[in-house]
Design a protein around this motif. Sequence first.
Motif, PDB file in Angstrom:
ATOM      1  N   THR A   1     105.044  52.320   5.730  1.00  0.00           N
ATOM      2  CA  THR A   1     106.015  51.331   6.206  1.00  0.00           C
ATOM      3  C   THR A   1     105.918  51.075   7.706  1.00  0.00           C
ATOM      4  OG1 THR A   1     107.552  51.876   4.424  1.00  0.00           O
ATOM      5  CG2 THR A   1     108.476  50.778   6.353  1.00  0.00           C
ATOM      6  N   THR A   2     105.836  52.137   8.502  1.00  0.00           N
ATOM      7  CA  THR A   2     105.808  51.939   9.955  1.00  0.00           C
ATOM      8  C   THR A   2     104.535  51.214  10.395  1.00  0.00           C
ATOM      9  OG1 THR A   2     104.934  54.202  10.142  1.00  0.00           O
ATOM     10  CG2 THR A   2     107.296  53.903  10.482  1.00  0.00           C
ATOM     11  N   THR A   3     103.410  51.595   9.817  1.00  0.00           N
ATOM     12  CA  THR A   3     102.149  50.938  10.167  1.00  0.00           C
ATOM     13  C   THR A   3     102.157  49.493   9.702  1.00  0.00           C
ATOM     14  OG1 THR A   3     100.992  53.048   9.947  1.00  0.00           O
ATOM     15  CG2 THR A   3      99.632  51.059   9.965  1.00  0.00           C
ATOM     16  N   GLN A   4     102.694  49.262   8.506  1.00  0.00           N
ATOM     17  CA  GLN A   4     102.765  47.902   7.985  1.00  0.00           C
ATOM     18  C   GLN A   4     103.643  47.020   8.863  1.00  0.00           C
ATOM     19  OE1 GLN A   4     105.089  46.251   4.311  1.00  0.00           O
ATOM     20  NE2 GLN A   4     103.154  47.076   3.525  1.00  0.00           N
ATOM     21  N   ALA A   5     104.761  47.574   9.353  1.00  0.00           N
ATOM     22  CA  ALA A   5     105.636  46.803  10.244  1.00  0.00           C
ATOM     23  C   ALA A   5     104.903  46.405  11.521  1.00  0.00           C
ATOM     24  CB  ALA A   5     106.893  47.612  10.572  1.00  0.00           C
ATOM     25  N   ASP A   6     104.087  47.313  12.047  1.00  0.00           N
ATOM     26  CA  ASP A   6     103.302  47.004  13.243  1.00  0.00           C
ATOM     27  C   ASP A   6     102.276  45.912  12.952  1.00  0.00           C
ATOM     28  OD1 ASP A   6     104.699  48.886  14.656  1.00  0.00           O
ATOM     29  OD2 ASP A   6     103.170  50.448  14.480  1.00  0.00           O
ATOM     30  N   GLU A   7     101.625  46.009  11.791  1.00  0.00           N
ATOM     31  CA  GLU A   7     100.657  44.987  11.410  1.00  0.00           C
ATOM     32  C   GLU A   7     101.327  43.616  11.328  1.00  0.00           C
ATOM     33  OE1 GLU A   7      97.459  47.311   8.546  1.00  0.00           O
ATOM     34  OE2 GLU A   7      99.378  46.724   7.699  1.00  0.00           O
ATOM     35  N   LEU A   8     102.475  43.564  10.677  1.00  0.00           N
ATOM     36  CA  LEU A   8     103.166  42.287  10.485  1.00  0.00           C
ATOM     37  C   LEU A   8     103.730  41.736  11.791  1.00  0.00           C
ATOM     38  CD1 LEU A   8     104.933  42.978   7.077  1.00  0.00           C
ATOM     39  CD2 LEU A   8     103.175  41.251   7.539  1.00  0.00           C
ATOM     40  N   ALA A   9     104.134  42.630  12.699  1.00  0.00           N
ATOM     41  CA  ALA A   9     104.610  42.164  14.003  1.00  0.00           C
ATOM     42  C   ALA A   9     103.495  41.421  14.736  1.00  0.00           C
ATOM     43  CB  ALA A   9     105.109  43.345  14.833  1.00  0.00           C
ATOM     44  N   GLU A  10     102.260  41.915  14.595  1.00  0.00           N
ATOM     45  CA  GLU A  10     101.116  41.247  15.222  1.00  0.00           C
ATOM     46  C   GLU A  10     100.746  39.972  14.469  1.00  0.00           C
ATOM     47  OE1 GLU A  10      97.231  39.922  15.988  1.00  0.00           O
ATOM     48  OE2 GLU A  10      97.653  40.996  14.128  1.00  0.00           O
ATOM     49  N   LEU A  11     100.745  40.040  13.136  1.00  0.00           N
ATOM     50  CA  LEU A  11     100.401  38.864  12.331  1.00  0.00           C
ATOM     51  C   LEU A  11     101.430  37.744  12.502  1.00  0.00           C
ATOM     52  CD1 LEU A  11      99.245  40.587   9.014  1.00  0.00           C
ATOM     53  CD2 LEU A  11      97.802  39.390  10.670  1.00  0.00           C
ATOM     54  N   ALA A  12     102.670  38.110  12.775  1.00  0.00           N
ATOM     55  CA  ALA A  12     103.739  37.121  12.924  1.00  0.00           C
ATOM     56  C   ALA A  12     103.477  36.148  14.065  1.00  0.00           C
ATOM     57  CB  ALA A  12     105.083  37.814  13.139  1.00  0.00           C
ATOM     58  N   GLN A  13     102.623  36.533  15.003  1.00  0.00           N
ATOM     59  CA  GLN A  13     102.331  35.671  16.151  1.00  0.00           C
ATOM     60  C   GLN A  13     101.128  34.763  15.929  1.00  0.00           C
ATOM     61  OE1 GLN A  13     104.559  35.471  18.489  1.00  0.00           O
ATOM     62  NE2 GLN A  13     105.653  37.035  17.304  1.00  0.00           N
ATOM     63  N   HIS A  14     100.453  34.914  14.802  1.00  0.00           N
ATOM     64  CA  HIS A  14      99.293  34.068  14.533  1.00  0.00           C
ATOM     65  C   HIS A  14      99.732  32.649  14.171  1.00  0.00           C
ATOM     66  CE1 HIS A  14      95.700  36.768  14.352  1.00  0.00           C
ATOM     67  NE2 HIS A  14      96.658  37.664  14.419  1.00  0.00           N
ATOM     68  N   SER A  15      99.042  31.670  14.734  1.00  0.00           N
ATOM     69  CA  SER A  15      99.347  30.271  14.402  1.00  0.00           C
ATOM     70  C   SER A  15      98.587  29.815  13.157  1.00  0.00           C
ATOM     71  CB  SER A  15      98.978  29.368  15.587  1.00  0.00           C
ATOM     72  OG  SER A  15      97.606  29.506  15.920  1.00  0.00           O
ATOM     73  N   GLU A  16      97.618  30.633  12.692  1.00  0.00           N
ATOM     74  CA  GLU A  16      96.850  30.269  11.512  1.00  0.00           C
ATOM     75  C   GLU A  16      97.607  30.658  10.236  1.00  0.00           C
ATOM     76  OE1 GLU A  16      94.069  32.403  14.511  1.00  0.00           O
ATOM     77  OE2 GLU A  16      96.009  32.777  13.526  1.00  0.00           O
ATOM     78  N   THR A  17      97.261  30.012   9.129  1.00  0.00           N
ATOM     79  CA  THR A  17      97.733  30.451   7.821  1.00  0.00           C
ATOM     80  C   THR A  17      97.132  31.822   7.542  1.00  0.00           C
ATOM     81  OG1 THR A  17      97.885  28.185   6.995  1.00  0.00           O
ATOM     82  CG2 THR A  17      97.750  29.938   5.350  1.00  0.00           C
ATOM     83  N   ILE A  18      97.963  32.758   7.096  1.00  0.00           N
ATOM     84  CA  ILE A  18      97.534  34.140   6.887  1.00  0.00           C
ATOM     85  C   ILE A  18      97.388  34.409   5.392  1.00  0.00           C
ATOM     86  CG2 ILE A  18      98.184  36.562   7.180  1.00  0.00           C
ATOM     87  CD1 ILE A  18      99.771  35.580   9.688  1.00  0.00           C
ATOM     88  N   ILE A  19      96.281  35.046   5.014  1.00  0.00           N
ATOM     89  CA  ILE A  19      96.017  35.377   3.613  1.00  0.00           C
ATOM     90  C   ILE A  19      96.146  36.883   3.430  1.00  0.00           C
ATOM     91  CG2 ILE A  19      94.363  35.273   1.710  1.00  0.00           C
ATOM     92  CD1 ILE A  19      93.018  32.919   3.110  1.00  0.00           C
TER      93      ILE A  19
END
Length: 296
Positions: free
Chosen positions: A152-170
Amino acid sequence: MTATSQQSFSIHSVGTLYLVPTPIGNLQDMTFRAVETLKQVDLIAAEDTRNTQKLLNNFEINTKQISFHEHNTNERIPELLDWLSQGQDIAQVSDAGMPSISDPGEKLVAAAIDSGIPVVPLPGANAGLTALIASGLAPQPFYFYGFLNRKTTTQADELAELAQHSETIILYEAPHRLKKTLLAIQAAVGDERPVVLCRELTKRYEEFVRGTVSEVLVWLAEHQPRGEFVILLGGNPQPITNEVSDPLLGLSITDHVDMLIGQGLKPNEAIKQVAKARELKKQAVYAVYHHLNEDN
């Protein structure tokens, strides 16, 4: 001198490693070239030999198989390289889709290249791109991430970074973890980001669920997820840059809360401020920070 096909199965000083895609659901998506390759190679390295055998039976392919998966990678790669170095041609296949995508094929490819062994990729089915082109979200640019970390903690960190991407995320996800992952996505991006769930791609009950994060969570509460899922997340139209006035927004949610606690705030007040700063629900930040919905 006449031109010859690049795809040759005669005996060489070294063999060739062929990366052969398999259907992601519909057997009719198997290509003629893929069938011919699997018939002509000396050996098939399969993620699950029982699953691949069904495919081979359907196309009357009698080539010998050997298992090659994430749990035997270290012992199997030297064996495969040895056979390739002796002139045998090997095809590597996943259970579904493209080799090397979310399977150990990438390590075999790297090892073959380091050993001077030719690597030949065949085009074919891919769940991420198949979902993307019918999602209704921007098809380019896109950012393929695959499976998130299960912790969970690692996933939250991953998503915090992905949340800033302007591209569509798969993303890819298994049905039993789908709700937990969507709640983590909600904590990272809020309620209104567009998201598309794609299930049973190319199969009879293929389905696309389109909406905002909150709308898709409502759908999920009323339906039992079945089959492997592709999650497509719309890009951030206003990503945080390095010039943002509050540098804490560049941290993960957990680190952001810890930073405020370190500055003297009580945990609940820190969670409240983080939720306000990121325009998220307090409950969502609380769940991420306290590692709720952990897998058993």
